[in-house]
Design a protein around this motif. Structure first.
Motif, PDB file in Angstrom:
ATOM      1  N   MET A 109     -53.462  70.004  15.300  1.00 13.85           N
ATOM      2  CA  MET A 109     -52.231  70.038  14.547  1.00 13.85           C
ATOM      3  C   MET A 109     -51.771  71.440  14.174  1.00 13.85           C
ATOM      4  SD  MET A 109     -54.316  69.608  10.459  1.00 13.85           S
ATOM      5  CE  MET A 109     -52.881  69.540   9.893  1.00 13.85           C
ATOM      6  N   ARG A 110     -50.733  71.826  13.426  1.00 11.95           N
ATOM      7  CA  ARG A 110     -50.153  73.268  12.992  1.00 11.95           C
ATOM      8  C   ARG A 110     -50.693  73.869  11.784  1.00 11.95           C
ATOM      9  NH1 ARG A 110     -46.860  74.155  17.786  1.00 11.95           N
ATOM     10  NH2 ARG A 110     -47.503  73.003  19.317  1.00 11.95           N
ATOM     11  N   LEU A 111     -50.786  75.280  11.797  1.00 12.49           N
ATOM     12  CA  LEU A 111     -51.094  75.531  10.544  1.00 12.49           C
ATOM     13  C   LEU A 111     -50.018  75.407   9.292  1.00 12.49           C
ATOM     14  CD1 LEU A 111     -52.695  77.599   9.045  1.00 12.49           C
ATOM     15  CD2 LEU A 111     -51.410  79.470   9.848  1.00 12.49           C
ATOM     16  N   SER A 112     -48.585  74.950   9.558  1.00 11.92           N
ATOM     17  CA  SER A 112     -47.657  74.774   8.763  1.00 11.92           C
ATOM     18  C   SER A 112     -47.898  73.364   8.258  1.00 11.92           C
ATOM     19  CB  SER A 112     -46.447  74.715   9.533  1.00 11.92           C
ATOM     20  OG  SER A 112     -46.257  73.880  10.513  1.00 11.92           O
ATOM     21  N   GLU A 113     -48.624  72.713   8.636  1.00  9.91           N
ATOM     22  CA  GLU A 113     -49.023  71.254   8.095  1.00  9.91           C
ATOM     23  C   GLU A 113     -49.961  71.127   7.038  1.00  9.91           C
ATOM     24  OE1 GLU A 113     -49.543  68.304  11.284  1.00  9.91           O
ATOM     25  OE2 GLU A 113     -48.527  69.780  12.660  1.00  9.91           O
TER      26      GLU A 113
ATOM     27  N   LYS B  40     -58.428  74.274   4.237  1.00 10.80           N
ATOM     28  CA  LYS B  40     -58.936  75.042   5.294  1.00 10.80           C
ATOM     29  C   LYS B  40     -58.696  74.346   6.732  1.00 10.80           C
ATOM     30  CE  LYS B  40     -62.351  76.902   2.258  1.00 10.80           C
ATOM     31  NZ  LYS B  40     -63.820  77.496   2.227  1.00 10.80           N
ATOM     32  N   ALA B  41     -58.783  75.592   7.758  1.00  6.45           N
ATOM     33  CA  ALA B  41     -58.669  74.961   8.984  1.00  6.45           C
ATOM     34  C   ALA B  41     -59.204  76.423   9.885  1.00  6.45           C
ATOM     35  CB  ALA B  41     -57.189  74.811   9.450  1.00  6.45           C
ATOM     36  N   VAL B  42     -59.723  75.896  11.102  1.00  5.44           N
ATOM     37  CA  VAL B  42     -60.199  76.800  12.065  1.00  5.44           C
ATOM     38  C   VAL B  42     -59.048  77.067  13.124  1.00  5.44           C
ATOM     39  CG1 VAL B  42     -61.785  77.698  14.014  1.00  5.44           C
ATOM     40  CG2 VAL B  42     -62.646  76.315  11.707  1.00  5.44           C
ATOM     41  N   VAL B  43     -58.733  78.347  13.658  1.00  7.50           N
ATOM     42  CA  VAL B  43     -57.443  78.725  14.441  1.00  7.50           C
ATOM     43  C   VAL B  43     -58.273  78.409  15.787  1.00  7.50           C
ATOM     44  CG1 VAL B  43     -56.262  80.524  15.384  1.00  7.50           C
ATOM     45  CG2 VAL B  43     -56.716  80.489  12.935  1.00  7.50           C
TER      46      VAL B  43
ATOM     47  N   THR C 184     -61.731  81.019  10.128  1.00  5.84           N
ATOM     48  CA  THR C 184     -61.045  80.175   9.233  1.00  5.84           C
ATOM     49  C   THR C 184     -60.159  80.601   8.388  1.00  5.84           C
ATOM     50  OG1 THR C 184     -63.633  79.230   9.048  1.00  5.84           O
ATOM     51  CG2 THR C 184     -62.087  78.563   7.537  1.00  5.84           C
ATOM     52  N   VAL C 185     -59.180  79.877   8.479  1.00  6.46           N
ATOM     53  CA  VAL C 185     -57.900  79.997   7.476  1.00  6.46           C
ATOM     54  C   VAL C 185     -57.772  79.078   6.204  1.00  6.46           C
ATOM     55  CG1 VAL C 185     -56.438  78.971   8.927  1.00  6.46           C
ATOM     56  CG2 VAL C 185     -55.476  80.523   7.308  1.00  6.46           C
ATOM     57  N   GLU C 186     -57.601  79.881   5.288  1.00  9.28           N
ATOM     58  CA  GLU C 186     -57.505  78.941   3.880  1.00  9.28           C
ATOM     59  C   GLU C 186     -55.703  79.015   3.392  1.00  9.28           C
ATOM     60  OE1 GLU C 186     -59.262  78.002  -0.507  1.00  9.28           O
ATOM     61  OE2 GLU C 186     -59.968  79.567   0.695  1.00  9.28           O
ATOM     62  N   VAL C 187     -55.225  78.034   2.796  1.00 11.92           N
ATOM     63  CA  VAL C 187     -54.006  77.860   2.324  1.00 11.92           C
ATOM     64  C   VAL C 187     -54.268  78.304   0.860  1.00 11.92           C
ATOM     65  CG1 VAL C 187     -51.903  76.705   1.900  1.00 11.92           C
ATOM     66  CG2 VAL C 187     -53.124  76.350   3.976  1.00 11.92           C
ATOM     67  N   LEU C 188     -53.548  79.241   0.400  1.00 14.59           N
ATOM     68  CA  LEU C 188     -53.599  79.684  -0.930  1.00 14.59           C
ATOM     69  C   LEU C 188     -52.604  79.230  -2.000  1.00 14.59           C
ATOM     70  CD1 LEU C 188     -55.208  83.678  -0.594  1.00 14.59           C
ATOM     71  CD2 LEU C 188     -56.269  81.369  -1.082  1.00 14.59           C
ATOM     72  N   LEU C 189     -51.333  79.552  -1.266  1.00 15.03           N
ATOM     73  CA  LEU C 189     -50.075  79.347  -2.173  1.00 15.03           C
ATOM     74  C   LEU C 189     -48.932  79.267  -1.388  1.00 15.03           C
ATOM     75  CD1 LEU C 189     -49.341  79.480  -5.339  1.00 15.03           C
ATOM     76  CD2 LEU C 189     -48.855  82.014  -4.866  1.00 15.03           C
ATOM     77  N   ASN C 190     -48.082  78.425  -1.938  1.00 17.29           N
ATOM     78  CA  ASN C 190     -46.735  78.012  -1.289  1.00 17.29           C
ATOM     79  C   ASN C 190     -45.670  78.968  -2.415  1.00 17.29           C
ATOM     80  OD1 ASN C 190     -46.319  75.801   0.738  1.00 17.29           O
ATOM     81  ND2 ASN C 190     -48.199  75.459  -0.145  1.00 17.29           N
ATOM     82  N   ALA C 191     -44.842  79.463  -1.704  1.00 18.21           N
ATOM     83  CA  ALA C 191     -43.726  80.008  -2.583  1.00 18.21           C
ATOM     84  C   ALA C 191     -42.743  78.915  -3.247  1.00 18.21           C
ATOM     85  CB  ALA C 191     -42.691  80.959  -1.628  1.00 18.21           C
TER      86      ALA C 191
ATOM     87  N   GLU D 151     -51.761  76.781  16.206  1.00 12.07           N
ATOM     88  CA  GLU D 151     -52.611  75.526  16.441  1.00 12.07           C
ATOM     89  C   GLU D 151     -53.981  75.578  15.818  1.00 12.07           C
ATOM     90  OE1 GLU D 151     -54.445  72.530  19.827  1.00 12.07           O
ATOM     91  OE2 GLU D 151     -52.767  73.973  20.216  1.00 12.07           O
ATOM     92  N   VAL D 152     -54.457  74.681  14.843  1.00  9.46           N
ATOM     93  CA  VAL D 152     -55.547  74.703  13.987  1.00  9.46           C
ATOM     94  C   VAL D 152     -56.179  73.405  14.138  1.00  9.46           C
ATOM     95  CG1 VAL D 152     -54.796  76.591  12.704  1.00  9.46           C
ATOM     96  CG2 VAL D 152     -54.477  74.248  11.948  1.00  9.46           C
ATOM     97  N   VAL D 153     -57.398  73.523  13.652  1.00  8.50           N
ATOM     98  CA  VAL D 153     -58.010  72.163  13.277  1.00  8.50           C
ATOM     99  C   VAL D 153     -58.736  72.104  11.909  1.00  8.50           C
ATOM    100  CG1 VAL D 153     -60.338  71.065  13.864  1.00  8.50           C
ATOM    101  CG2 VAL D 153     -58.987  72.140  15.844  1.00  8.50           C
ATOM    102  N   SER D 154     -58.076  71.190  11.047  1.00  6.86           N
ATOM    103  CA  SER D 154     -58.440  70.928   9.889  1.00  6.86           C
ATOM    104  C   SER D 154     -59.845  70.335   9.811  1.00  6.86           C
ATOM    105  CB  SER D 154     -57.344  70.180   9.199  1.00  6.86           C
ATOM    106  OG  SER D 154     -57.225  68.939   9.545  1.00  6.86           O
ATOM    107  N   GLU D 155     -60.173  70.399   8.278  1.00  8.78           N
ATOM    108  CA  GLU D 155     -61.639  69.370   8.167  1.00  8.78           C
ATOM    109  C   GLU D 155     -61.313  68.072   8.503  1.00  8.78           C
ATOM    110  OE1 GLU D 155     -63.552  71.948   4.225  1.00  8.78           O
ATOM    111  OE2 GLU D 155     -61.384  71.179   3.899  1.00  8.78           O
ATOM    112  N   GLU D 156     -60.116  67.449   7.921  1.00 13.14           N
ATOM    113  CA  GLU D 156     -59.749  66.164   7.996  1.00 13.14           C
ATOM    114  C   GLU D 156     -59.735  65.800   9.479  1.00 13.14           C
ATOM    115  OE1 GLU D 156     -59.577  62.339   6.549  1.00 13.14           O
ATOM    116  OE2 GLU D 156     -59.705  64.249   5.241  1.00 13.14           O
ATOM    117  N   GLU D 157     -59.164  66.530  10.243  1.00  6.00           N
ATOM    118  CA  GLU D 157     -58.898  66.348  11.734  1.00  6.00           C
ATOM    119  C   GLU D 157     -60.451  66.374  12.459  1.00  6.00           C
ATOM    120  OE1 GLU D 157     -56.642  67.947  15.505  1.00  6.00           O
ATOM    121  OE2 GLU D 157     -56.607  69.088  13.903  1.00  6.00           O
ATOM    122  N   ALA D 158     -61.205  67.423  11.917  1.00  7.31           N
ATOM    123  CA  ALA D 158     -62.435  67.328  12.543  1.00  7.31           C
ATOM    124  C   ALA D 158     -63.373  66.103  12.296  1.00  7.31           C
ATOM    125  CB  ALA D 158     -63.320  68.823  12.312  1.00  7.31           C
TER     126      ALA D 158
END
Length: 862
Positions: A1-5, A11-14, A37-44, A70-77
């Motif tokens: 999946m992509r980071l934008s999703e 959280k996800a791993v790059v 590991t990258v985490e989404v904090l906030l949407n504008a 491209e990342v792997v999320s917890e759900e996808e993993a």
């Protein structure tokens, strides 16, 4: 999946960063490194941009930029782990190692938390490398694709055999390579569909690495495409293919110096033998894993260096210790590195114009993730219409276009030539200078073209060229019909035996009738022609692979031009004798849209192999042995003449526009290998057999069912057919075909042929003699009992030899099969042209067959 999703809080791993080199470098420098590991904090408030946390920093990215990560999320993993998709359990695909290499196996300790699961899946996904094969026609791309992936793609020695992107998979040194073989193209301009298709694939699909395949014996011309790929700032490796011919001729070049000048590794290869392929893929892995993680001093990120060293320890025996692009070194500095991003120097005046336009484009950050802005500036200066459409929505597009117009006028005034020509000349000047710096020398030991020139003096001779060409066509068809007789008889006997066995061992009823009269008879009447199909494609493959097909187009160009067509149109037209569908797809090689459309519209006039069973059945039933060859040949001659007439009409009244010059490569003659010819021929035969199990089988069952229901045991076969659904349909449309002398049974067989022409033969067998094997006989045998019975039945129904010949004319000209109509729609981009082809061919067939019957009847009657 992509980071934008990802959603807020997830959280996800790059896995990797996609896009061109400049964009990847900027994103990696911001901390988006593989395995982190990258985490989404906030949407504008307007959902763009988005704030992320990575390496302890908080960073904002626009969604279109995050889309390129491209990342792997917890759900996808979790989902992947539950489905047990570790690489050791993947299906086997060919490996470039001596033994198949896959991902490391699971350890005994299963991942116990989501972080570890994400890391494990990300490591697996990271080891999937998307590779695009790009190069000129005839450079050997498809040979590499076949060698590496084990696929059986067609390798033809003329422009445009690969008319679509072909995908395959290979494994090497623990990595999985997803290979895409793109059509051969001389440049990335938008003159032909091939060029535009390749460009869009590179931009929109964003391969991790591009393998630019070069013909080593023709470097200067092949490197022109390389300069355009460099403009796009891609992660790239050049494979100098056919290096054995390069060496035999005595040519020489300093590959390291050449690579440094282009900023691209240059690897000598011979795809026929596999020479250099392992080194090529080894270097791809090094670049893929290391090139984006170099700091300004040339040091590799320590974590990345450690991973590369660990990987290299397992595979260091596969290639020589000293090689280009060695990133797996103990001092964490790449050795023998030549890859770097360079700017092709177009000269001071052009460079000034490019930079001015580039500054205007850079004010739009939304395009920088997808395009290298320097590439866009160059394409706009070339007045590239497709690029103009890409940037049409930019906020300062008006200023950009005004700047472009000013610079174009400036170049015209100062250099005294249009901008596109100036850029082209500058690129060739750059190539010439680079080859001089790399000490490129052409040898005289073994002239590759010496034999070619001698053969061309005969094959393309103004007096002997045409007789040789027509003699080869005669041999092709004669061998197809005569040699194919013996295996056809064997298949015929097998089909008959199977039908008799089912008839003897199954109980009477609908099931037995379906098997005997529907499936076995219907499919058997068509599969019997497999030997002739194989022989026909053997000849076509040989002419393509040897280089003769390009010569055929060369000698036919003047005639094609008089028809309102391009010389390259001749190749698809010849291919049409095999099958109209790949022939329509092959029209992509024609740069002129006008010629391309006309070629597609007249292609149905070429007698494809599917019509062969019908010709054989009618000639074997109605005409004496001494006339059958003439009748068969007349079908091909009439088809060609009608194609010429319709081409002149279309070019004059229907399809307007200017034609393009006839520019086509004439490659050196090469004798095809037995393995290649056998493989190509069998691939076509396999497609034919697959068609038997698909549309032919379904259509045979449908035709049988329409002729079987409503069923009445009290009626004989002929009465049953007349009162069946198909009989009623035939009788309804019978008045439309009275002027051709057809009865309702012939009408029904024509309707059945809409799905596929092969069905016509089996349908006539069901409707007339209740014997579907009539189409199994060779084309020139004496009348057998079943042919006599079929002839008597058809004559009893009012079918004369004249109406039989009119029927052949109708079959030759009418409605192409559904697959051909779909191919025309795909290649023309419009249902309008596809439906027009179906309509005009059917109308033309009706008129021509009516004229044949009416005029023939008058002559016979008088």
């Amino acid at each position: 999946m992509r980071l934008s999703e990802l959603k807020t809080g997830e959280k996800a791993v790059v896995v990797k960063v996609l896009g061109h080199g400049g964009f990847r470098k900027r994103i990696v420098e911001m901390g988006f490194i593989k395995g982190k590991t990258v985490e989404v904090l906030l949407n504008a408030p307007l959902q763009d941009p988005v704030k992320y946390k990575i390496l302890g920093y908080e960073i904002s990215l626009r969604r279109d930029e995050a889309q390129m990560i491209e990342v792997v999320s917890e759900e996808e993993a979790k989902s992947i782990d539950n489905h047990n998709t570790d690489a050791q359990e993947l299906d086997y695909t060919p490996s470039l190692n001596s033994e198949a290499e896959y991902m490391p196996a699971k350890t005994g300790d299963e991942a116990t938390n989501s972080e570890e699961k994400m890391q494990k899946v990300a490591r697996h996904k990271r080891r999937i490398i998307n590779v695009a094969l790009v190069g000129n026609p005839n450079c050997g791309k498809t040979s590499l694709f076949n060698f590496a992936s084990g696929a059986h793609e067609k390798v033809g020695n003329y422009s445009g055999v690969t008319v679509d992107a072909k995908e395959g998979v290979a494994h090497f040194e623990g990595y999985e390579f997803h290979l895409v073989d793109l059509p051969g193209t001389y440049s990335l301009s938008a003159y032909s569909p091939e060029e535009l298709y390749v460009r869009k694939q590179i931009i929109e699909k964003t391969p991790d690495v591009v393998i630019n395949v070069l013909d080593a014996s023709n470097l200067e011309r092949n490197l022109y495409l390389t300069t355009q790929l460099v403009d796009m700032n891609l992660r790239m490796v050049c494979a100098l293919n056919m290096y054995d011919e390069f060496e035999k001729r005595g040519d020489s070049v300093d590959l390291e110096a050449l690579g440094k000048q282009f900023g691209v590794p240059m690897i000598p290869t011979v795809f026929k033998t596999g020479r250099g392929v392992q080194l090529l893929f080894h270097i791809i892995i090094n670049m893929y894993e290391g090139v984006d993680f170099l700091d300004k001093d040339g040091n590799i990120n320590p974590e990345v260096a450690a991973e590369l060293q660990k990987w290299h320890e397992n595979y260091q025996g596969d290639v020589s210790k000293e090689h280009q692009e060695d990133f797996a070194t103990a001092d964490a500095r790449p050795h023998n590195k030549v890859s770097r991003h360079i700017h092709i120097n177009h000269g001071p005046r052009l460079e000034l114009c490019i930079n001015r336009l580039k500054l205007q484009i850079e004010q739009n950050p939304e395009v920088r993730h997808k395009f290298h802005t320097r590439y866009l500036a160059i394409k706009l200066l070339e007045n590239d219409a497709d690029t103009e459409r890409e940037v049409a929505q930019l906020s300062n597009i008006k200023t950009i276009l005004e700047t472009r117009e000013n610079e174009v006028q400036s170049i015209q005034k100062q250099l005294n030539q249009d901008c596109e020509t100036a850029i082209m000349d500058a690129k060739y000047a750059f190539i010439h200078g680079v080859l001089a710096k790399a000490n490129y020398r052409e040898g005289k030991e073994n002239d590759t073209y010496k034999l070619t020139h001698k053969l061309d003096a005969i094959i393309t001779h103004k007096f002997w060229g045409f007789p040789i060409f027509f003699f080869l066509l005669y041999v092709m068809f004669q061998v197809t019909f005569t040699v194919g007789q013996y295996p056809m008889d064997w298949i015929d006997q097998s089909v008959n035996w199977l039908g008799e066995w089912v008839n003897s061992n199954f109980a009477d009823g609908a099931v037995k009738d379906l098997l005997v009269e529907g499936i076995i008879a219907g499919v058997g009447a068509v599969v019997v022609f497999l030997p002739q199909i194989l022989i026909l494609y053997f000849f076509i493959s040989f002419m393509e692979d040897s280089g003769y097909m390009a010569r055929a187009a060369f000698i036919m160009d003047k005639l094609m031009h008089k028809m309102g067509l391009h010389g390259k149109s001749f190749i698809p037209l010849i291919m049409g004798f095999g099958c109209n569908v790949p022939a329509v797809m092959a029209t992509r090689t024609i740069e002129s849209r006008r010629s391309r459309l006309i070629t597609m519209l007249i292609l149905p006039m070429m007698s494809c192999s599917a019509r062969l069973p019908i010709y054989i059945m009618i000639t074997g039933t109605f005409f004496a042995l001494k006339y059958r060859s003439a009748i068969m040949i007349s079908m091909y001659v009439v088809g060609i003449l009608m194609a010429v007439i319709m081409s002149k009409i279309f070019s004059r009244f229907l399809v307007k526009g200017e034609d393009t010059p006839f520019v086509m490569e004439l490659p050196p003659y090469r004798f095809p290998t037995k393995k290649a010819i056998a493989r190509h021929t069998w691939e076509k035969g396999k497609q034919y057999l697959q068609k038997m199990g698909g549309i032919i089988l379904v259509a045979s069952i449908i035709v049988w069912a329409l002729g079987y229901f409503p069923h009445n045991e009290a009626l004989n076969k002929q009465q049953q057919q007349e009162q069946s659904i198909i009989g009623r349909v035939g009788k309804t449309i019978e008045p439309l075909f009275r002027v051709q002398g057809f009865d309702w049974k012939l009408d029904v067989s024509l309707l059945a042929g809409v799905g596929a022409k092969e069905i016509v033969a089996s349908t006539m067998g069901v409707l007339y003699a209740d014997d579907n094997s009539f189409g199994d006989d060779d084309s020139f045998s004496d009348d057998t009992e079943k042919y006599t019975r079929l002839r008597k039945q058809m004559i009893t129904d009012g079918i004369s030899p004249i109406s039989a010949y009119a029927y052949l004319i109708f079959v030759l000209l009418y409605f192409p099969c559904i697959a051909t109509v779909a191919a025309i729609r795909n290649e023309s981009g419009s249902w309008r042209w596809a439906l027009f082809a179906a309509a005009y061919t059917t109308l033309l067939a009706w008129v021509a067959s009516a004229l044949v019957y009416q005029v023939g009847s008058l002559i016979v009657g008088s």
